[in-house]
Design an enzyme around this catalytic site. Structure first.
Site, PDB file in Angstrom:
ATOM      1  N   ASP A 192       0.852  -1.180   0.000  1.00  0.00           N
ATOM      2  CA  ASP A 192       0.000   0.000   0.000  1.00  0.00           C
ATOM      3  C   ASP A 192       0.893   1.236   0.000  1.00  0.00           C
ATOM      4  OD1 ASP A 192      -2.484   1.370   0.157  1.00  0.00           O
ATOM      5  OD2 ASP A 192      -2.186   1.666   2.303  1.00  0.00           O
TER       6      ASP A 192
ATOM      7  N   ASP B 289      -0.262   5.008   1.025  1.00  0.00           N
ATOM      8  CA  ASP B 289      -0.498   5.897   2.157  1.00  0.00           C
ATOM      9  C   ASP B 289      -0.461   5.117   3.468  1.00  0.00           C
ATOM     10  OD1 ASP B 289      -0.930   8.337   0.703  1.00  0.00           O
ATOM     11  OD2 ASP B 289      -2.847   7.520   0.065  1.00  0.00           O
TER      12      ASP B 289
END
Length: 259
Positions: free
Chosen positions: A13, A15
């Site tokens: 991922d 963020d």
């Protein structure tokens, strides 16, 4: 439990794992560099459908993270891939930004508000009452409802912002129709991403900062999962879930030596 095969490809991922509010998380640059030097397939994922991969590449580059365009996978791309399989050359009424409209244009979709096959809802900072009303009426008239991701809020410097999941709930309340979510935690996003880089779930790992999206998606796609504690999920939150990540670490810096 049987021993897992060595990790040959990585999905992470963005963020909360690599960056936080526009600032690289310590260890992120070393992690990306080690991945690129290793030659192993990898993807940086985001449920945010606002930006194109080229936009995100530029944003990450300004932060010192050199991620090629082909190594970025968004919920907009996963949505487009799904629609291209389901109904090639279809039509859609879209609420969203360039990341979503570009992905749909690239698969040959026509964007229209006249009897579309789909209403496709993505992220935007400018949801309008007019566009939501149009979406509700089109769904009531038979258009199928698709949403890029179920995230209820998104981060900003000023605090949480309503995200696509919250707006989808509004449309569902008005129409009685639930959307199909293409992004995490739907393992579809993981599997289409793995296919894009020629990887297999048995030898892949997913790194995320959220139990309810990243870890769940990786788990359901059959991957090894790593939870970092630099994002939304905190140590005390893990036991609230009926599933666990394979490994919990403080940050991405703890994973550099695993590549």
């Amino acid at each position: 439990m049987s021993e897992r095969k060595p990790i040959e490809s990585w999905l992470t991922d963005m963020d909360g794992v690599l960056v936080h509010e526009g600032i690289p998380i310590p260890g992120a640059e070393a992690f990306i560099k080690r991945l690129r030097d290793s030659g192993k397939p990898f993807l940086v994922l985001t449920n945010n459908s606002i930006y194109t991969p080229r936009d995100l590449q530029a944003r990450l580059s300004r932060m010192g993270l050199a991620v090629p365009v082909d190594n970025i996978w968004t919920s907009a791309l996963a949505t487009a891939k799904f629609l291209d399989v389901q109904r090639p050359g279809g039509t859609a009424y879209v609420i969203g930004e360039a990341g979503l409209t570009t992905a749909l244009h690239d698969i040959g979709y026509i964007l229209t508000d006249h009897d579309p096959d789909y209403v496709v809802l993505g992220e935007t900072r400018t949801y309008s009452f007019e566009s939501l009303t149009k979406a509700i009426r089109l769904i009531n008239d038979g258009a199928r409802f698709i949403c890029t991701n179920p995230d209820e809020t998104g981060p900003s410097a000023e605090g949480p912002l309503p995200a696509a999941g919250s707006v989808a709930a509004l449309i569902t309340k008005a129409t009685g129709k639930d959307p199909y979510f293409a992004g995490k935690p739907n393992p579809l996003m993981m599997r289409t991403g793995l296919n894009a880089i020629g990887a297999h779930s048995e030898t892949s790992a997913m790194i995320g900062d959220r139990m309810d999206t990243d870890v769940l998606a990786g788990l359901e796609a059959g991957m090894e999962t790593f939870l970092v504690l630099t994002g939304l999920t905190k140590p005390g939150d893990v036991d609230r879930y009926p599933f666990r990540p394979s490994t919990i670490v403080d940050s991405i810096a703890d994973l550099v030596d695993l590549i």
